[in-house]
Design a protein around this motif. Structure first.
Motif, PDB file in Angstrom:
ATOM      1  N   LEU A   1       0.735  -1.250  -0.030  1.00 37.56           N
ATOM      2  CA  LEU A   1      -0.095   0.087   0.061  1.00 37.56           C
ATOM      3  C   LEU A   1       0.982   1.367  -0.061  1.00 37.56           C
ATOM      4  CD1 LEU A   1      -2.580   1.331   0.034  1.00 37.56           C
ATOM      5  CD2 LEU A   1      -2.743   1.055   2.696  1.00 37.56           C
TER       6      LEU A   1
ATOM      7  N   ARG B   1      -4.702   7.530   0.294  1.00 37.32           N
ATOM      8  CA  ARG B   1      -5.036   5.925   0.770  1.00 37.32           C
ATOM      9  C   ARG B   1      -6.067   5.252   0.213  1.00 37.32           C
ATOM     10  NH1 ARG B   1      -3.056   3.381   5.109  1.00 37.32           N
ATOM     11  NH2 ARG B   1      -4.067   1.405   5.750  1.00 37.32           N
ATOM     12  N   GLU B   2      -7.300   6.042  -0.222  1.00 38.30           N
ATOM     13  CA  GLU B   2      -8.391   5.297  -0.730  1.00 38.30           C
ATOM     14  C   GLU B   2      -8.121   5.087  -2.067  1.00 38.30           C
ATOM     15  OE1 GLU B   2     -13.065   6.793  -2.095  1.00 38.30           O
ATOM     16  OE2 GLU B   2     -11.830   8.068  -0.597  1.00 38.30           O
TER      17      GLU B   2
ATOM     18  N   MET C   1      -5.664   2.143  -2.348  1.00 34.90           N
ATOM     19  CA  MET C   1      -6.464   0.773  -2.195  1.00 34.90           C
ATOM     20  C   MET C   1      -7.055   0.260  -3.002  1.00 34.90           C
ATOM     21  SD  MET C   1      -5.761  -0.884   0.516  1.00 34.90           S
ATOM     22  CE  MET C   1      -6.952  -1.959   0.472  1.00 34.90           C
ATOM     23  N   ASP C   2      -8.092   1.347  -3.876  1.00 31.60           N
ATOM     24  CA  ASP C   2      -8.744   0.886  -4.986  1.00 31.60           C
ATOM     25  C   ASP C   2      -7.947   0.378  -6.278  1.00 31.60           C
ATOM     26  OD1 ASP C   2     -11.048   1.885  -3.814  1.00 31.60           O
ATOM     27  OD2 ASP C   2     -11.131   3.849  -4.832  1.00 31.60           O
TER      28      ASP C   2
ATOM     29  N   ASP D   1      -6.884  -2.810  -5.335  1.00 28.78           N
ATOM     30  CA  ASP D   1      -8.025  -3.965  -5.695  1.00 28.78           C
ATOM     31  C   ASP D   1      -8.272  -4.543  -7.061  1.00 28.78           C
ATOM     32  OD1 ASP D   1     -10.413  -5.369  -4.622  1.00 28.78           O
ATOM     33  OD2 ASP D   1     -11.489  -3.800  -5.605  1.00 28.78           O
TER      34      ASP D   1
ATOM     35  N   SER E   1      -5.694  -6.503  -2.724  1.00 33.42           N
ATOM     36  CA  SER E   1      -6.293  -5.639  -1.691  1.00 33.42           C
ATOM     37  C   SER E   1      -5.768  -6.373  -0.339  1.00 33.42           C
ATOM     38  CB  SER E   1      -7.560  -5.189  -1.671  1.00 33.42           C
ATOM     39  OG  SER E   1      -8.519  -6.442  -1.903  1.00 33.42           O
TER      40      SER E   1
ATOM     41  N   ALA F   1      -2.270  -5.697   1.047  1.00 35.78           N
ATOM     42  CA  ALA F   1      -1.850  -4.274   1.197  1.00 35.78           C
ATOM     43  C   ALA F   1      -0.849  -3.910   2.192  1.00 35.78           C
ATOM     44  CB  ALA F   1      -3.129  -3.349   1.525  1.00 35.78           C
ATOM     45  N   ASN F   2      -1.010  -4.733   3.396  1.00 35.61           N
ATOM     46  CA  ASN F   2      -0.060  -4.666   4.435  1.00 35.61           C
ATOM     47  C   ASN F   2       1.338  -5.396   4.265  1.00 35.61           C
ATOM     48  OD1 ASN F   2      -1.375  -2.480   5.611  1.00 35.61           O
ATOM     49  ND2 ASN F   2      -2.835  -3.906   6.330  1.00 35.61           N
TER      50      ASN F   2
END
Length: 242
Positions: free
Chosen positions: A111, A130-131, A134-135, A138, A143, A146-147
């Protein structure tokens, strides 16, 4: 410029050459008289053997370098007249690079790697970084990872993170250097479909340098680069010359 019924010229190369001076002061001619026009919405594949100048051409298209001679215009601006800082700003806001070697930041999660380009964004894209990241993760099917740190991702997953990072700012020009080189056939096809879909959604141009005949066949225009000379190919020919 209204591009609803026409394509905008993003990059134009006319009689472009690129040479470097060797330690013995001889000139190494890498590119010779390149003529190429990249329009919004184009999907171009450039095939050729190792050492033929493909990466050098990609660097010119992405404003990482300037020609030795000839004319290179990027969105109507002569590249040779732009300062290195001006080229960097234009490149950062307009070009998305997908490198074969991924170039992920090793100490950052997937991410965080995708977020990185958005630190240079303005307005709502910066605050929604951040949004947006993430999108895009995905979109590439990651997704749930992500971490995860890059060293815990497979080669194919690392490539998809790199692609998400390149696309997160919705660039006008996407430059992909052997984007499927580390992927199996099925994953490579999915990656190219994603690149093509995002490019189509935003009317971006996609230029792919590849040895993969399947990747070249997906492009709407194919070129062969041989000893620094660029020539058009029918798509059916691309496989025979790559």
């Amino acid at each position: 410029m209204d591009t609803s019924n026409s394509q905008e010229t993003l990059v134009s190369l006319r009689s472009v050459t690129r040479s470097v001076t060797l330690p013995d002061e001889k000139q190494l001619h890498i590119l010779r008289g390149i003529d190429l026009e990249v329009l919004s919405g184009d999907h171009i594949a450039i095939v050729g053997r190792s050492g033929c100048g493909k990466s050098t051409l990609l660097n010119l298209l992405g404003l990482l370098d300037v020609p030795t001679s000839g004319e290179l215009e990027f969105m109507g601006q002569p590249a040779q007249r732009l300062s290195s800082n001006a080229r960097a700003r234009l490149r950062g806001s307009t070009v998305g690079f997908v490198f074969q070697q991924f170039n992920l930041l090793p100490g950052r999660s997937a991410l965080d790697n995708v977020i990185t380009p958005l630190f240079y964004a303005k307005g709502k894209d910066f605050w929604r970084r951040r949004e947006l990241a993430m999108d895009m993760l995905d979109r590439v099917g990651l997704s749930a990872r992500a971490n995860t740190m890059p060293n815990m991702l497979s080669g194919g997953e690392q490539q998809r993170v790199a692609i998400a990072r390149a696309l997160v700012r919705r660039p006008r020009l996407i430059l992909a250097d052997e984007p499927t080189g580390a992927l199996d056939v099925e994953t490579g096809q999915a990656v190219m479909a994603l690149l093509d879909t995002v490019a189509t959604e935003t009317a971006a141009a996609l230029v792919t340098i590849t040895h993969d005949t399947n990747v070249a066949a997906l492009a709407r225009a194919c070129y062969r680069l041989d000893s620094g000379v660029l020539s058009p190919l029918a798509r059916a020919e691309a496989g025979a010359h790559s």
